[in-house]
Design a protein around this motif. Structure first.
Motif, mmCIF file in Angstrom:
data_model
loop_
_atom_site.group_PDB
_atom_site.id
_atom_site.type_symbol
_atom_site.label_atom_id
_atom_site.label_comp_id
_atom_site.label_asym_id
_atom_site.label_seq_id
_atom_site.Cartn_x
_atom_site.Cartn_y
_atom_site.Cartn_z
ATOM 1 N N SER A 185 0.830 -1.206 0.000
ATOM 2 C CA SER A 185 0.000 0.000 0.000
ATOM 3 C C SER A 185 0.864 1.256 0.000
ATOM 4 N N LEU A 186 1.914 1.259 0.824
ATOM 5 C CA LEU A 186 2.826 2.404 0.872
ATOM 6 C C LEU A 186 3.516 2.612 -0.471
ATOM 7 N N GLY A 187 4.033 1.514 -1.041
ATOM 8 C CA GLY A 187 4.760 1.616 -2.304
ATOM 9 C C GLY A 187 3.884 2.053 -3.453
ATOM 10 N N VAL A 188 2.683 1.480 -3.575
ATOM 11 C CA VAL A 188 1.781 1.825 -4.677
ATOM 12 C C VAL A 188 1.314 3.274 -4.573
ATOM 13 N N ALA A 189 0.908 3.692 -3.374
ATOM 14 C CA ALA A 189 0.440 5.069 -3.193
ATOM 15 C C ALA A 189 1.547 6.069 -3.506
ATOM 16 N N GLY A 190 2.762 5.806 -3.008
ATOM 17 C CA GLY A 190 3.883 6.707 -3.271
ATOM 18 C C GLY A 190 4.253 6.751 -4.742
ATOM 19 N N THR A 191 4.283 5.586 -5.378
ATOM 20 C CA THR A 191 4.634 5.523 -6.810
ATOM 21 C C THR A 191 3.603 6.256 -7.662
ATOM 22 N N LEU A 192 2.318 6.054 -7.364
ATOM 23 C CA LEU A 192 1.249 6.720 -8.129
ATOM 24 C C LEU A 192 1.338 8.234 -7.977
ATOM 25 N N ALA A 193 1.596 8.705 -6.745
ATOM 26 C CA ALA A 193 1.711 10.152 -6.527
ATOM 27 C C ALA A 193 2.905 10.727 -7.281
ATOM 28 N N ILE A 194 4.024 10.007 -7.289
ATOM 29 C CA ILE A 194 5.211 10.475 -8.020
ATOM 30 C C ILE A 194 4.912 10.553 -9.514
ATOM 31 N N ALA A 195 4.246 9.529 -10.069
ATOM 32 C CA ALA A 195 3.957 9.497 -11.507
ATOM 33 C C ALA A 195 3.023 10.630 -11.912
ATOM 34 N N ILE A 196 1.982 10.879 -11.118
ATOM 35 C CA ILE A 196 1.015 11.932 -11.472
ATOM 36 C C ILE A 196 1.649 13.317 -11.366
ATOM 37 N N SER A 197 2.479 13.520 -10.352
ATOM 38 C CA SER A 197 3.092 14.840 -10.177
ATOM 39 C C SER A 197 4.201 15.111 -11.186
ATOM 40 N N ASN A 198 4.666 14.078 -11.888
ATOM 41 C CA ASN A 198 5.738 14.239 -12.882
ATOM 42 C C ASN A 198 5.275 13.752 -14.260
ATOM 43 N N HIS A 199 4.005 14.037 -14.597
ATOM 44 C CA HIS A 199 3.454 13.532 -15.854
ATOM 45 C C HIS A 199 4.140 14.102 -17.090
ATOM 46 N N ASP A 200 4.814 15.265 -16.932
ATOM 47 C CA ASP A 200 5.479 15.885 -18.077
ATOM 48 C C ASP A 200 6.976 15.595 -18.120
ATOM 49 N N VAL A 201 7.435 14.653 -17.297
ATOM 50 C CA VAL A 201 8.849 14.305 -17.213
ATOM 51 C C VAL A 201 9.035 12.908 -17.820
ATOM 52 N N ALA A 202 10.227 12.676 -18.379
ATOM 53 C CA ALA A 202 10.523 11.361 -18.955
ATOM 54 C C ALA A 202 10.343 10.258 -17.915
ATOM 55 N N TRP A 203 9.683 9.190 -18.335
ATOM 56 C CA TRP A 203 9.402 8.054 -17.467
ATOM 57 C C TRP A 203 8.567 8.441 -16.238
ATOM 58 N N PHE A 204 7.918 9.595 -16.312
ATOM 59 C CA PHE A 204 7.045 10.091 -15.232
ATOM 60 C C PHE A 204 7.768 10.192 -13.879
ATOM 61 N N GLY A 205 9.071 10.375 -13.944
ATOM 62 C CA GLY A 205 9.847 10.492 -12.708
ATOM 63 C C GLY A 205 9.976 9.201 -11.921
ATOM 64 N N LEU A 206 9.614 8.078 -12.551
ATOM 65 C CA LEU A 206 9.596 6.813 -11.815
ATOM 66 C C LEU A 206 10.980 6.243 -11.541
ATOM 67 N N LEU A 207 12.033 6.827 -12.138
ATOM 68 C CA LEU A 207 13.381 6.384 -11.789
ATOM 69 C C LEU A 207 13.699 6.672 -10.322
ATOM 70 N N ALA A 208 12.931 7.577 -9.712
ATOM 71 C CA ALA A 208 13.126 7.860 -8.288
ATOM 72 C C ALA A 208 12.680 6.694 -7.412
ATOM 73 N N VAL A 209 11.803 5.839 -7.937
ATOM 74 C CA VAL A 209 11.275 4.734 -7.132
ATOM 75 C C VAL A 209 12.371 3.737 -6.747
ATOM 76 N N PRO A 210 13.119 3.149 -7.691
ATOM 77 C CA PRO A 210 14.187 2.216 -7.266
ATOM 78 C C PRO A 210 15.275 2.902 -6.452
ATOM 79 N N GLN A 211 15.538 4.178 -6.760
ATOM 80 C CA GLN A 211 16.559 4.903 -5.989
ATOM 81 C C GLN A 211 16.162 5.006 -4.518
ATOM 82 N N ASN A 212 14.899 5.351 -4.270
ATOM 83 C CA ASN A 212 14.457 5.499 -2.888
ATOM 84 C C ASN A 212 14.196 4.162 -2.223
ATOM 85 N N PHE A 213 13.868 3.134 -3.009
ATOM 86 C CA PHE A 213 13.755 1.783 -2.468
ATOM 87 C C PHE A 213 15.100 1.365 -1.872
#
Length: 432
Positions: A23-51
């Motif tokens: 629940s924590l991971g999905v909610a955080g990932t979804l918020a990151i993707a929506i807030s970075n919709h205009d960035v390459a890969w939707f900013g999701l490269l931050a997910v493995p880095q913070n993991f």
């Protein structure tokens, strides 16, 4: 809007039964993707880095080691020998077995630092003994679960290690020292209603007729277990090893006692012990890692500063805000485990604590006391789940008994709130 979505998604996933870490991971990932919709890969490269960043912290190495210590001492027979010694010292009579269950759980807190592991070790010995003496199974399960909750206060403590990682201003040795007095007070506070309820309802009337173990033989048998907290805490105090190194020392000490002294652990048992410890450690570490994604989303979405500003300027005053936070955490403690509470709420609460100038070590003890309460507060009470499984009773059957024990520990929480030196005196005395 995205900030609200972060918490709404997390709440919905929890309600439908998704594990906390997912629940924590999905909610955080979804918020990151929506807030970075205009960035390459939707900013999701931050997910493995913070993991990875959530796990790449040296103090966290102590957690799997202390979990392993709990598994080793559970199988080594130390708990049973400590129970025999306690019975030999305090004797038999109504209310004595509940007192012994809480006292032994407190002592094991100085070895493993894990509430569920302690509930399993003490429950395996005490629930059967209390049943034989005439105590109802729901009462026995409540006493064991409450006694095991003191483990995260009495050092070493996994909760304090997590807190020290989240709050750099609070060192592990200072937190360990700060938890000692409140942990002992919590144990004493639990003993009072446990003994009173036993005598009021005439529980354990057969206890007085059970045999009393010989004192010196029991002391000799329990001596190796008694030495474990001295080795762990004394070694840290003398500077022989760090808390993380102390956990490794405790593992080898426990294996030595179990395999060569008591001879209750065989080579074939090692795989089972290591597997149990690995499974529990993996659950904890997954929560830590995926909570790092959630916390990073909180900071990048600038959620923490507005919440801090709103609470500090709410007009409630320092005590009003503190009462509100305790009420919030008590409510969350009924549904979330302690580690999840720390990982979700400490990043939100520390700016508030800084705004009021609260000592981070004292604040950590307050939060840990709340987590200890949550460990035996239905409906999601990890210690109570373990003890109820051993006693083979439904959790709801424990409520008439567990409420008295919750009230007793809550009084200790209030005492530490009103008198901060209960937590801060020992670390100041030791120079932390």
């Amino acid at each position: 809007m995205i900030a609200a979505l972060l918490f709404i998604v997390f709440a919905i996933l929890m309600v439908i039964g998704v594990p906390v870490c997912v629940s924590l991971g999905v909610a955080g990932t979804l918020a990151i993707a929506i807030s970075n919709h205009d960035v390459a890969w939707f900013g999701l490269l931050a997910v493995p880095q913070n993991f990875y960043a959530g796990l790449a912290k040296y103090p966290l190495l102590a957690i799997p080691m202390f979990v392993l210590v709990g598994s080793i001492f559970d199988r080594s027979g130390v708990a049973r020998r400590l129970v025999d010694l306690a019975i030999a010292i305090v004797g038999r009579g109504p209310g004595m077995l509940p007192l012994i269950a809480i006292a032994v759980a407190m002592f094991l807190g100085g070895i493993s630092g894990s509430g569920p592991a302690c509930a399993a070790a003490v429950g395996a010995v005490m629930i059967t003994a209390m049943s034989r003496a005439g105590y109802p199974a729901p009462f026995s399960a409540s006493v064991v679960a409450a006694g095991a909750a003191t483990d995260i206060l009495i050092p070493p403590s996994i909760a304090f290690i997590i807190y020290s990682v989240l709050v750099p201003g609070a060192s592990v040795p200072a937190l360990f020292a700060a938890g000692m007095v409140p942990g002992i007070l919590a144990g004493i506070a639990l003993i009072v209603p446990a003994v009173w309820l036993s005598r009021k309802h005439k529980l354990g009337i057969q206890e007085a007729h059970l045999p009393r173990p010989p004192l010196w033989a029991s002391l000799r048998e329990a001596s190796w277990g008694l030495a474990a907290p001295v080795l762990i805490l004394g070694g840290m105090r003398m500077g022989w090893f760090t808390p993380t190194e102390a956990a490794v020392v405790a593992v080898f000490y426990g294996l030595f006692v179990g395999m060569f002294i008591h001879r209750t652990i065989k080579v074939r048992d090692l795989f089972i012990i290591l597997r149990e410890a690995a499974e529990l450690s993996a659950v904890i570490m997954m929560v830590v890692a995926l909570a790092g994604i959630f916390a990073w989303a909180l900071s990048t979405l600038s959620i923490i500063d507005p919440i801090t500003h709103a609470i500090v300027n709410s007009g409630l005053g320092e005590w009003g805000v503190l009462s509100l936070l305790i009420l919030l955490l008590m409510t969350m403690g009924m549904f979330l485990d302690g580690i999840s509470i720390f990982l979700i709420f400490v990043p939100l609460l520390m700016p508030i604590a800084d705004a009021y100038g609260w000592d981070p070590v004292w604040f950590g003890v307050i939060l840990t006391l709340k987590v200890a309460l949550g460990q035996f507060t239905p409906p999601l009470a990890v210690n109570l789940m373990v003890s109820c499984r051993i006693a083979r009773v439904p959790m709801e059957s424990t409520i008439p008994w567990v409420l008295w024990l919750l009230a007793a520990m809550f009084l200790v929480l209030v005492a530490v709130l009103v008198f901060p030196q209960l937590a801060l005196w020992l670390p100041h005395k030791l120079g932390y």
